[in-house]
Every structure is written in C-alpha cells, then in structure tokens.
Design a protein around this motif. Structure first.
Motif, PDB file in Angstrom:
ATOM      1  N   LEU A  55      21.040  12.924 -88.381  1.00 23.66           N
ATOM      2  CA  LEU A  55      20.469  13.192 -87.052  1.00 23.66           C
ATOM      3  C   LEU A  55      21.176  14.381 -86.400  1.00 23.66           C
ATOM      4  O   LEU A  55      20.532  15.254 -85.815  1.00 23.66           O
ATOM      5  CB  LEU A  55      20.572  11.947 -86.163  1.00 23.66           C
ATOM      6  N   ARG A 105      10.576  13.719 -85.023  1.00 18.05           N
ATOM      7  CA  ARG A 105      10.459  14.158 -83.625  1.00 18.05           C
ATOM      8  C   ARG A 105      11.426  15.300 -83.325  1.00 18.05           C
ATOM      9  O   ARG A 105      11.110  16.190 -82.532  1.00 18.05           O
ATOM     10  CB  ARG A 105      10.713  12.990 -82.663  1.00 18.05           C
ATOM     11  N   ILE A 106      12.606  15.254 -83.953  1.00 23.32           N
ATOM     12  CA  ILE A 106      13.575  16.339 -83.742  1.00 23.32           C
ATOM     13  C   ILE A 106      13.007  17.651 -84.277  1.00 23.32           C
ATOM     14  O   ILE A 106      13.069  18.686 -83.601  1.00 23.32           O
ATOM     15  CB  ILE A 106      14.923  15.998 -84.425  1.00 23.32           C
ATOM     16  N   GLU A 112      10.123  19.070 -82.087  1.00 22.12           N
ATOM     17  CA  GLU A 112      10.549  19.748 -80.861  1.00 22.12           C
ATOM     18  C   GLU A 112      10.701  21.244 -81.087  1.00 22.12           C
ATOM     19  O   GLU A 112      10.469  22.044 -80.189  1.00 22.12           O
ATOM     20  CB  GLU A 112      11.930  19.219 -80.418  1.00 22.12           C
ATOM     21  N   LEU A 122      20.066  17.600 -88.087  1.00 22.05           N
ATOM     22  CA  LEU A 122      18.699  17.953 -87.670  1.00 22.05           C
ATOM     23  C   LEU A 122      18.704  18.526 -86.254  1.00 22.05           C
ATOM     24  O   LEU A 122      18.026  19.518 -85.967  1.00 22.05           O
ATOM     25  CB  LEU A 122      17.769  16.738 -87.760  1.00 22.05           C
ATOM     26  N   ARG A 123      19.479  17.898 -85.361  1.00 19.50           N
ATOM     27  CA  ARG A 123      19.519  18.378 -83.971  1.00 19.50           C
ATOM     28  C   ARG A 123      20.120  19.763 -83.887  1.00 19.50           C
ATOM     29  O   ARG A 123      19.604  20.648 -83.204  1.00 19.50           O
ATOM     30  CB  ARG A 123      20.328  17.418 -83.090  1.00 19.50           C
ATOM     31  N   GLU A 124      21.234  19.948 -84.608  1.00 16.89           N
ATOM     32  CA  GLU A 124      21.946  21.213 -84.512  1.00 16.89           C
ATOM     33  C   GLU A 124      21.152  22.366 -85.129  1.00 16.89           C
ATOM     34  O   GLU A 124      21.235  23.500 -84.646  1.00 16.89           O
ATOM     35  CB  GLU A 124      23.309  21.076 -85.193  1.00 16.89           C
ATOM     36  N   LYS A 157      17.672  22.401 -85.901  1.00 23.47           N
ATOM     37  CA  LYS A 157      16.214  22.219 -85.912  1.00 23.47           C
ATOM     38  C   LYS A 157      15.461  23.550 -85.873  1.00 23.47           C
ATOM     39  O   LYS A 157      14.428  23.699 -86.550  1.00 23.47           O
ATOM     40  CB  LYS A 157      15.768  21.290 -84.786  1.00 23.47           C
ATOM     41  N   ARG A 184      11.588   8.852 -85.585  1.00 21.50           N
ATOM     42  CA  ARG A 184      12.748   9.363 -84.864  1.00 21.50           C
ATOM     43  C   ARG A 184      13.228  10.717 -85.393  1.00 21.50           C
ATOM     44  O   ARG A 184      13.562  11.617 -84.625  1.00 21.50           O
ATOM     45  CB  ARG A 184      13.861   8.325 -84.998  1.00 21.50           C
ATOM     46  N   LYS A 185      13.270  10.870 -86.719  1.00 19.12           N
ATOM     47  CA  LYS A 185      13.788  12.117 -87.292  1.00 19.12           C
ATOM     48  C   LYS A 185      12.788  13.258 -87.185  1.00 19.12           C
ATOM     49  O   LYS A 185      13.150  14.383 -86.845  1.00 19.12           O
ATOM     50  CB  LYS A 185      14.226  11.894 -88.738  1.00 19.12           C
TER      51      LYS A 185
END
Ligand code: AVJ
Length: 318
Positions: A63, A95-96, A99, A66-68, A70, A92-93
C-alpha cells in the motif's frame, strides 16, 4: 444405488470440486490442501486481520509503495486504457492507482466470488461515476471473455498482493503467459511480489505472536468439517510455518498432534502423530529472479518500485 451416492449427487457442483480436491489432497503421501480454500467467510475475515498484524508487512508495504509511486505507476499506462484486475477481493489497492491514472477509462475486476465482486464494483462505480466499471465473475487463472465495451482501449493488468507467490514458479510463469494472452499485444502488467529477506522477518510474518495466522490455517479444518460433514478434532492439530530457504518459500502446515483417523464425506483419512498437511507455499523472489521469471513468460520488466521488503513490477509485452 447407495445413500452415499445420492448424497454426493445432491451436492451442488461448486462443492464437489472442494470435496474431491480435499479427498485427493489428503490421500497423497505428503497430504496437502490448496490455499484457495482458506477464503470462506471466516477465512477472509482472518486474512483481513492478518494484514493488520505488526509482523505481517506485505500489505502495509505494498500500500505504501502504491501510494508513494502512484503517479509513476500510472505513467506506464497508455492514453486510453482498460485496467483489468486479476482476482479482485477488495478495490482498496486499485483505488490508489485510479486516483493517479487519469487515462484509465474502464476498470474490469475479475473474481470468482460473484457477490463480493458485485458489491465492490457497485461501490466503485458510485465513487467514480465517469469510469466504466465492468465486473467479470470468473476464475482469473482460466481464460475468460473480456467485456466488449473495452474494444479500442489499450489494456493493462493489475495483480497485486503477491498472490503470485502461491503458485509454484512454473505455474507463476504459466499464469503470466496466460495474462499476456488475455491482455493482448502492447499490454502492460503491474504485479506485486514479496521479496526474499531475513528468515526471522519471514517466520514472524507467518507465525505471529497473537496466533491469528494459526487460526487462519486451522480454519481450513473447520471449513471441511462444516461443508463436507467431516469430524476433524481441530484442537488435535497445530499451525506450523517456516521459511524454506533452499526453495525460497514460506511453507505452512497443519501438524497432527497424535495418531488419529478422520471421517470426511464418508471416507476415512488416517494421520500418524506428527504427520502434516501442507496447506500453503508463499514463494519469495528477488527483483532479479522475478524479472527472469517474467522474461521467461513473454514479458519485459520495465520498472520496479521497492522498499526493500516488497516490490511492485511494471512489465511490458516482450
Ligand atoms: C494472500 C497469498 C499473499 O502468502 O502472504 C498470509 C496469504 N498466508 N499469511 C501470503 C497468507 C498466511 C498471503 N497471500
């Protein structure tokens, strides 16, 4: 015709696969059960609890990666893309990625569990009204028909969670090939892969101090008792998980605490004291070894993002 045959005939088709898989696995010299059977309702809840354990790093690490990254990850997608996710439990994944991935016009979650899929797809469609959400209820390891509404879009695949670690390496390569055929020419594929690391970290992640992973493993016996009218004494088995460094995999087993016999769907299965049921392998790769596996399956590794514990790979069609 015997009563037993009638009972077997009366079972819905979906259960007969479970029954025959359980009986054949428990009739092998090394008894084994397929890890896909962990995920009944209780098993799915226990897996969710595993992902929150301090010892279980993979979900948290993936997670965070993926956030860092994306924007970078979304950068490998083409201008008008259909994103196809293999084995969507929760969204959940993805969706990152969504975005950041403004070029994704359609999202195709593929999962065998039709009800969970429908709910997740409906919620996602509500949150992303302009995205075409096109769920497909299917076993993602087998060929399935892609929705005709994605014609004209370029295709990208998403396979997070290190689910690929559950496959034998040759089966992982076969899956990557199959994904390549499903996605077609010029596709890209984003895959989450857990990394080889210090055995102490791995052993703790699969044998946590609070015993949640033990409950997850043992729940398989509870499920067999319920769904196949078996009589496992669940307390007479214990959880064992260890890193097999030669084969670069975590092995999970259920250990019989004593000599015993169990009835399952009218069959008797015998256990020696200390005999095990092998319930899961979770293969670990290095960045290099996964790259080679991908290449052997018709993909070119183009980028990789890692925190040293977990990795997210971008592959392009070779
Ligand atoms: C869902 C297959 C990625 O191998 O880490 C977690 C399953 N088993 N704890 C993993 C699992 C025990 C998990 N995967």
């Amino acid at each position: 015709m015997t009563t037993k045959t009638n009972a077997a005939r009366a079972r819905p088709l979906a259960d007969s696969g479970f029954a025959s898989d359980v009986l054949s696995g428990l009739s092998a010299r090394q008894k084994w059960l397929a890890p896909k059977y962990f995920y009944d309702e209780r098993g799915s809840q226990l897996f969710e609890a595993i992902t929150e354990l301090k010892e279980y790093y993979p979900t948290r690490c993936e997670l965070a990666i993926l956030r860092e990254h994306k924007a970078d990850i979304a950068g490998v997608f083409g201008p008008k893309t259909a994103l196809i996710e293999f084995g969507t439990g929760s969204t959940r994944k993805v969706r990152i990625l969504l975005e950041a991935a403004k070029t994704v016009e359609a999202y195709v979650p593929v999962d065998i569990s039709a009800e969970m899929l429908r709910q997740e797809a409906q919620q996602l469609q509500h949150d992303y009204p302009r995205l075409r959400v096109l769920p497909v209820a299917a076993d993602f390891t087998l060929p399935f028909r892609l929705p005709s509404a994605i014609v004209g879009l370029s295709r990208a695949g998403f396979f997070p969670g290190s689910t690929i670690g559950n496959f034998e390496p040759q089966d992982a390569a076969a899956f990557l090939r199959h994904a390549g055929r499903m996605l077609g020419a010029h596709a890209t594929l984003i895959v989450g892969v857990d990394l080889v690391k210090d055995a102490n970290i791995l052993n703790a992640a699969y044998d946590d101090a609070s015993g949640v992973t033990a409950q997850f493993n043992l729940n398989l016996l509870t499920r067999i008792n319920r769904e196949l009218s078996a009589n496992f004494d669940v307390d007479a088995f214990s959880h064992r998980a260890f890193y097999n460094s030669d084969r670069r995999r975590i092995e999970m087993h259920l250990v019989s605490g004593r000599r015993q016999a169990v009835n399952i769907a009218g069959h008797v299965i015998e256990f020696a004291a200390g005999e095990t049921i092998h319930t899961e392998n979770s293969y670990k790769y290095t960045i290099e070894s996964f790259g080679l596996l991908a290449q052997s399956a018709g993909w070119t590794p183009i980028k990789v993002w890692t925190d040293g514990l977990f990795s997210v790979h971008a592959l392009a069609k070779a």
